[in-house]
Design a protein around this motif. Structure first.
Motif, mmCIF file in Angstrom:
data_model
loop_
_atom_site.group_PDB
_atom_site.id
_atom_site.type_symbol
_atom_site.label_atom_id
_atom_site.label_comp_id
_atom_site.label_asym_id
_atom_site.label_seq_id
_atom_site.Cartn_x
_atom_site.Cartn_y
_atom_site.Cartn_z
ATOM 1 N N LYS A 13 -21.698 99.818 -16.779
ATOM 2 C CA LYS A 13 -21.571 98.989 -17.980
ATOM 3 C C LYS A 13 -22.921 98.488 -18.484
ATOM 4 O O LYS A 13 -23.122 98.331 -19.692
ATOM 5 C CB LYS A 13 -20.654 97.794 -17.667
ATOM 6 N N ASP A 14 -23.830 98.250 -17.548
ATOM 7 C CA ASP A 14 -25.099 97.623 -17.903
ATOM 8 C C ASP A 14 -26.205 98.653 -18.139
ATOM 9 O O ASP A 14 -26.005 99.854 -17.988
ATOM 10 C CB ASP A 14 -25.507 96.643 -16.809
ATOM 11 N N TYR A 15 -27.370 98.146 -18.472
ATOM 12 C CA TYR A 15 -28.509 98.984 -18.868
ATOM 13 C C TYR A 15 -29.353 99.440 -17.691
ATOM 14 O O TYR A 15 -30.314 100.183 -17.865
ATOM 15 C CB TYR A 15 -29.411 98.201 -19.833
ATOM 16 N N VAL A 20 -34.148 102.416 -15.468
ATOM 17 C CA VAL A 20 -34.870 103.080 -14.381
ATOM 18 C C VAL A 20 -35.201 104.517 -14.763
ATOM 19 O O VAL A 20 -36.328 104.995 -14.547
ATOM 20 C CB VAL A 20 -34.045 103.031 -13.081
ATOM 21 N N LYS A 21 -34.237 105.221 -15.344
ATOM 22 C CA LYS A 21 -34.492 106.609 -15.758
ATOM 23 C C LYS A 21 -35.590 106.666 -16.821
ATOM 24 O O LYS A 21 -36.483 107.531 -16.766
ATOM 25 C CB LYS A 21 -33.206 107.238 -16.299
ATOM 26 N N GLY A 22 -35.540 105.764 -17.768
ATOM 27 C CA GLY A 22 -36.563 105.751 -18.805
ATOM 28 C C GLY A 22 -37.944 105.479 -18.236
ATOM 29 O O GLY A 22 -38.931 106.088 -18.655
ATOM 30 N N THR A 23 -38.017 104.570 -17.263
ATOM 31 C CA THR A 23 -39.300 104.260 -16.634
ATOM 32 C C THR A 23 -39.861 105.474 -15.913
ATOM 33 O O THR A 23 -41.060 105.785 -16.022
ATOM 34 C CB THR A 23 -39.120 103.089 -15.638
ATOM 35 N N THR A 37 -24.481 108.080 -7.335
ATOM 36 C CA THR A 37 -23.410 107.201 -7.811
ATOM 37 C C THR A 37 -24.001 105.852 -8.151
ATOM 38 O O THR A 37 -25.023 105.439 -7.584
ATOM 39 C CB THR A 37 -22.298 107.021 -6.755
ATOM 40 N N HIS A 38 -23.352 105.169 -9.090
ATOM 41 C CA HIS A 38 -23.688 103.777 -9.375
ATOM 42 C C HIS A 38 -22.481 102.878 -9.127
ATOM 43 O O HIS A 38 -22.417 101.754 -9.624
ATOM 44 C CB HIS A 38 -24.177 103.638 -10.818
#
Length: 271
Positions: A13-15, A20-23, A37-38
């Motif tokens: 649900k959250d960002y 983390v992937k963008g970083t 998994t998250h």
């Protein structure tokens, strides 16, 4: 091309995962990022360990695994990077590595890499991602921090065999509500020695007395026992949810009783 996996209790649900992937991609545009998994239960280190343990060997050598569960560090539980079986694992030394690696460790280093933030609540984005990129770029682990000689134990449960029985626990409940125990096939066969047996769940409220090869070996909604690809005894209901229907929770006791002959079996069933 670097492969970096993510295992977390963030949910979707959250960002957090996107951040983390963008970083990582900002520093290493060609990285391949795999979500293990998250959906780990919040702070459930044992569940995270079980999940990663059963998939990390499927990845090629050099894969970097970020484990983002209970990541707050302390003097006793620092952030560390571990190399084992040709792969790298980044997390907090909170016992997670005993669940993932069963004590296997080639080398471990405390992370002494400054983060690019004045806030200390998102170590995965602000520190673990940075360390993963350092490893992917070929930096030696000694550049990351001081060597850690011993990792913290995780309190992993081990099944116990004694007096013609094996006593274990449910160590994982999967999304089908199947029960995965800590009773390994190796231990089961070692103690069985060709004998008949009964597997008890919640005392003798639910029992099964044979090992199947498939969930479909029993009728719909009947209980089935088998050894899964993870190598542990698994209990399920054919096309039904065992854990929720029978009120069985994580760490519930599982007992296997072996019988030397039919008379001892009949006797044990009276008590």
């Amino acid at each position: 091309m670097a492969i970096i996996t993510l295992t977390s209790d963030w949910g979707t649900k959250d960002y957090y995962a996107a951040a983390v992937k963008g970083t990582i991609l900002s520093m290493l545009p060609n990285a391949t990022i795999v979500d293990v998994t998250h959906e780990i239960e919040p702070f459930n280190v044992a569940q995270a360990g079980f999940t990663l343990k059963n998939c990390y060997r499927c990845f090629p050598p050099g894969t970097i695994h970020i484990i983002a569960v209970d990541t707050i560090e302390s003097m006793e539980c620092p952030h560390v990077v571990v190399k084992a079986e040709g792969q790298y694992f980044i997390s907090t030394d909170n016992g997670i590595f005993s669940h993932v690696l069963d004590g296997k460790c080639d080398e471990a280093y405390c992370i002494d890499v400054p983060q690019d933030s004045d806030f200390f609540t998102f170590a995965t984005r602000d520190r673990f991602a940075k360390v993963a990129v350092m490893i992917a770029n070929g930096e030696p682990l000694s550049n990351i921090g001081a060597r850690r000689e011993q990792l913290n134990p995780g309190g992993a449960f081990c099944a116990v065999a004694r007096d013609n029985t094996i006593e274990g626990v449910v160590m994982h409940i999967d999304s089908y509500d199947n029960l995965i125990t800590n009773i390994s096939k190796e231990l089961f066969e070692q103690e069985r020695r060709g004998r008949d047996f009964t597997i008890q769940v919640k005392g003798d409220l639910y029992t099964v007395d044979e090992i199947s090869d498939s969930y479909l070996d029993v009728d719909v909604v009947d209980m089935v026992a088998l050894f899964g690809t993870h190598g542990f005894l698994e209990l399920a209901l054919n096309k039904a949810k065992l854990a929720s229907l029978c009120g069985i929770e994580h760490k519930a006791n599982i007992k296997v009783i072996f019988y030397d002959d039919d008379s001892t079996r009949k006797q044990s069933l009276l008590f």
